[in-house]
Design an enzyme around this catalytic site. Structure first.
Site, PDB file in Angstrom:
ATOM      1  N   ASP A 291       0.719  -1.281  -0.202  1.00 47.04           N
ATOM      2  CA  ASP A 291       0.055   0.130   0.021  1.00 47.04           C
ATOM      3  C   ASP A 291       0.904   1.377  -0.179  1.00 47.04           C
ATOM      4  OD1 ASP A 291      -1.882   1.846   0.229  1.00 47.04           O
ATOM      5  OD2 ASP A 291      -2.460   1.261   2.312  1.00 47.04           O
ATOM      6  N   LYS A 298       1.568   7.983   0.315  1.00 44.86           N
ATOM      7  CA  LYS A 298       2.175   7.839   1.898  1.00 44.86           C
ATOM      8  C   LYS A 298       3.357   8.498   1.874  1.00 44.86           C
ATOM      9  CE  LYS A 298      -0.332   3.821   3.260  1.00 44.86           C
ATOM     10  NZ  LYS A 298      -1.077   4.419   4.531  1.00 44.86           N
ATOM     11  N   ARG A 372     -11.037  -0.521   2.094  1.00 43.92           N
ATOM     12  CA  ARG A 372     -12.593  -0.497   2.238  1.00 43.92           C
ATOM     13  C   ARG A 372     -13.209  -0.666   0.648  1.00 43.92           C
ATOM     14  NH1 ARG A 372     -12.860   5.136   4.777  1.00 43.92           N
ATOM     15  NH2 ARG A 372     -10.886   4.442   5.530  1.00 43.92           N
TER      16      ARG A 372
HETATM   17  N1  BES Z   1      -3.424   0.099   5.238  1.00 45.71           N
HETATM   18  C1  BES Z   1      -3.650   1.429   5.806  1.00 45.71           C
HETATM   19  C2  BES Z   1      -3.919   1.447   7.182  1.00 45.71           C
HETATM   20  C3  BES Z   1      -2.703   1.311   8.098  1.00 45.71           C
HETATM   21  C4  BES Z   1      -1.903   2.465   8.371  1.00 45.71           C
HETATM   22  C5  BES Z   1      -2.551   0.286   8.786  1.00 45.71           C
HETATM   23  C6  BES Z   1      -0.972   2.275   9.162  1.00 45.71           C
HETATM   24  C7  BES Z   1      -1.498   0.308   9.880  1.00 45.71           C
HETATM   25  C8  BES Z   1      -0.441   1.249   9.976  1.00 45.71           C
HETATM   26  C9  BES Z   1      -4.925   1.997   5.002  1.00 45.71           C
HETATM   27  O1  BES Z   1      -5.090   1.598   3.835  1.00 45.71           O
HETATM   28  C10 BES Z   1      -4.776   3.382   5.065  1.00 45.71           C
HETATM   29  O2  BES Z   1      -3.888   4.068   4.380  1.00 45.71           O
HETATM   30  N2  BES Z   1      -5.934   4.134   5.504  1.00 45.71           N
HETATM   31  C11 BES Z   1      -5.777   5.400   5.661  1.00 45.71           C
HETATM   32  C12 BES Z   1      -7.339   5.822   5.697  1.00 45.71           C
HETATM   33  C13 BES Z   1      -7.485   7.367   5.468  1.00 45.71           C
HETATM   34  C14 BES Z   1      -7.001   7.932   4.237  1.00 45.71           C
HETATM   35  C15 BES Z   1      -8.929   7.796   5.723  1.00 45.71           C
HETATM   36  C16 BES Z   1      -5.258   5.766   7.164  1.00 45.71           C
HETATM   37  O3  BES Z   1      -5.421   5.168   7.930  1.00 45.71           O
HETATM   38  O4  BES Z   1      -4.719   6.895   7.219  1.00 45.71           O
HETATM   39 ZN    ZN Z   2      -4.219  -0.143   3.164  1.00 45.47          ZN
HETATM   40 MN    MN Z   3      -4.128   2.736   2.303  1.00 44.66          MN
END
Ligand code: BES
Ligand code: ZN
Ligand code: MN
Length: 512
Positions: A291, A298, A372
């Site tokens: 991801d 990120k 999601r």
């Molecule tokens: N895989 C990540 C969630 C995650 C982040 C898990 C850090 C463990 C550690 C997920 O896909 C994600 O990036 N979620 C975002 C959602 C936001 C953009 C609404 C997040 O948590 O920042």
């Molecule tokens: Zn993710």
């Molecule tokens: Mn993500």
């Protein structure tokens, strides 16, 4: 590591046979009740004190050994013991505390402490004797013992030696674990050991898949792993590729994969342990093999850890392995949407609107909220199985890590019975979850001016709005969502996958 249970007769004769049993270390795990009167230990400890010429009393007097759970004393054997028929090279006296006071969590700490001490010796063959265990506790203690022993000896480097060509971490001493039982307890102990082993094997698979680098553990690799599992354990497996995913009109899943050159896969793996009339439990695992965030990229620091974004998928495969090994008499189906989330000229843009398989449209305001998007189409797909329950498992939100840290997984469900069963399965297995809200009021945050919903709900209650998004796709069946973002792996020096929530899931399937 080998595990066997060995039967010793009841009473005096059995005790003699236990002492005469040859091992590198005999662990006597006892209820603190036995040393309540610390000048005169009772039961098996009295007998050991006699044979070892007062070692137990001395250990108690020196406060090397105390009543509190986890307190233990390691005593090296000598010729006089051997002459008296105690054939263990070492003794480890381990207080389990008072049975009525100590809960499962305490047992984990106690057993871990003993295993750590054992690991510092060269003892290879360890015999465990649990004196006077209440039957209902025995199951979970023994499962824990097997799991913790395996946890302690898990070495990723030794399993994939090509990835680290220099010398590997030294292999730990323990190679054989013998569990002493009586004719009364033998059946229950052997079953608990079998369950512990199946859970440990499942956890190892889950850890391996999580720890493997994202250039090896691709969607295709996950699919191959599922196919291999199916071969080894007589499961049924079906893998859909991009064309079939397109034919199913999984517009949300396709939006995530479109920026990546690595092909997506949609894996369906089935364990049929009961009549085909029985409604299955369906496990859906998030399988983002890497991801990056996509166009909503990120930050670079620590981004390598996003190889763990397929730990939900890995826990589904680990759970399927465990229940197949146990020949569980239930129908369970594992479903895994898997792809990468990459930025590119083909990638989804923030603002794009897509139509999910359910027909509902989604404005993708942040391409990093991709979990999601792949899950919602999988959750629509599984309606065809008329499931008794659907549980999805996902490293879904950083917000869940902020809320619950690494202790509990986040549990979301509208169904109180399902939620309670999962919570209690987790407590018993010492792989806990904490229930989070799912009120309709949070749905407001997902409003979009241009589509049926947005894929993000802003910073407040981030893990709740993510669950609320999934809730819109799960009206057709009882459903629970486990956010394992904080529990699936550890960061820092001990970086590595944990194998959670395989113990919770297997215990749930065994118990409910
Ligand atoms: N895989 C990540 C969630 C995650 C982040 C898990 C850090 C463990 C550690 C997920 O896909 C994600 O990036 N979620 C975002 C959602 C936001 C953009 C609404 C997040 O948590 O920042
Ligand atoms: Zn993710
Ligand atoms: Mn993500």
């Amino acid at each position: 590591m080998e595990f066997v249970s060995k039967v010793f007769p009841e009473g005096q004769k059995g005790q003699q046979a236990l002492f005469a049993h040859v091992s590198d270390c005999l662990v006597i795990a006892f209820d603190a009740q036995l040393i309540k009167n610390s000048k005169k230990p009772a039961g098996i400890l009295a007998e050991i004190d006699r044979i070892t010429q007062g070692s137990v009393v001395r250990a108690l007097q020196a406060k090397d050994l105390e009543a509190k759970a986890g307190s233990h004393a390691l005593i090296l054997g000598n010729d006089s013991w051997l002459a008296q028929g105690l054939k263990a090279q070492r003794l480890l006296l381990l207080s389990m505390g008072l049975a009525k006071e100590v809960k499962n969590e305490g047992h984990v700490k106690t057993l871990s402490a003993a295993i750590k001490t054992l690991a510092q010796t060269s003892a290879k063959q360890i015999t465990w004797h649990f004196d006077q265990l209440p039957a209902k506790d025995a199951l979970f203690k023994i499962r824990q013992l097997v799991q913790l022993s395996r946890e302690h000896t898990y070495r990723f480097g030794a399993r994939y030696p090509k990835l680290k060509t220099k010398a590997q971490d030294a292999q730990l001493g323990m190679t054989h674990l013998v569990l002493a039982s009586s004719s009364k307890t033998q059946k229950a102990y052997a079953q608990a050991m079998k369950e512990g082993l199946a859970i440990a094997n499942g956890m190892d698979l889950t850890k391996d898949l999580g720890n493997l680098p994202p250039n090896i553990c691709t969607p295709t690799y996950l699919a191959q792993t599922a196919k291999q599992l199916a071969k080894d354990f007589a499961l049924k497996v079906e893998v859909l590729g991009r064309k079939e995913i397109e034919a199913l009109k999984m517009g949300a899943f396709l939006a995530v994969t479109q920026g990546s050159v690595t092909p997506p896969q949609f894996i369906v793996i089935r364990h049929q342990g009961a009549s085909s009339k029985e409604a299955p439990v369906v496990l859906v695992g998030k399988g983002i093999t890497f991801d990056t965030g996509g166009i909503s990229l990120k930050p670079g620091e620590g981004m390598d850890e996003m190889k763990y974004d397929m730990c939900g998928a890995a826990s589904v495969l680990g759970t399927m392995r465990a229940i197949a090994e146990l020949k569980l008499k239930r129908n369970v189906i594992g479903v895994i949407p898997t792809c990468e989330n990459m930025p590119s000229g083909h990638a989804t843009r923030p603002g794009d609107i897509v139509t999910s398989m359910s027909g509902q449209t989604i404005e993708i305001l942040n391409t990093d909220a991709e979990g999601r998007l792949i899950l919602c189409d999988a959750l629509t797909y599984v309606e065809r199985f008329k499931p008794a329950a659907v549980i999805d498992i996902a490293t879904l939100t950083g917000a869940c890590v902020i809320a619950l840290g690494a202790v509990h997984s986040g549990l979301f469900s509208r169904d109180d019975d399902l939620a309670e069963n999962l919570l209690s399965a987790g407590r018993q297995a010492q792989d806990t979850a904490w229930r989070m809200p799912l009120d309709a009021a949070y749905q407001e945050q997902l409003k979009s001016n241009f589509a049926d919903m947005a894929n993000i709900g802003g910073r407040p209650a981030g893990s709740v709005t993510a669950a609320c998004f999934l809730a819109r796709y799960t009206e057709a069946y009882p459903w629970a969502h486990l956010d394992i973002a904080g529990t699936a792996w550890k960061s820092g020096a001990a970086k590595g996958a944990t194998g959670r929530p395989v113990p919770l899931l297997v215990n749930y399937l065994l118990a409910h």
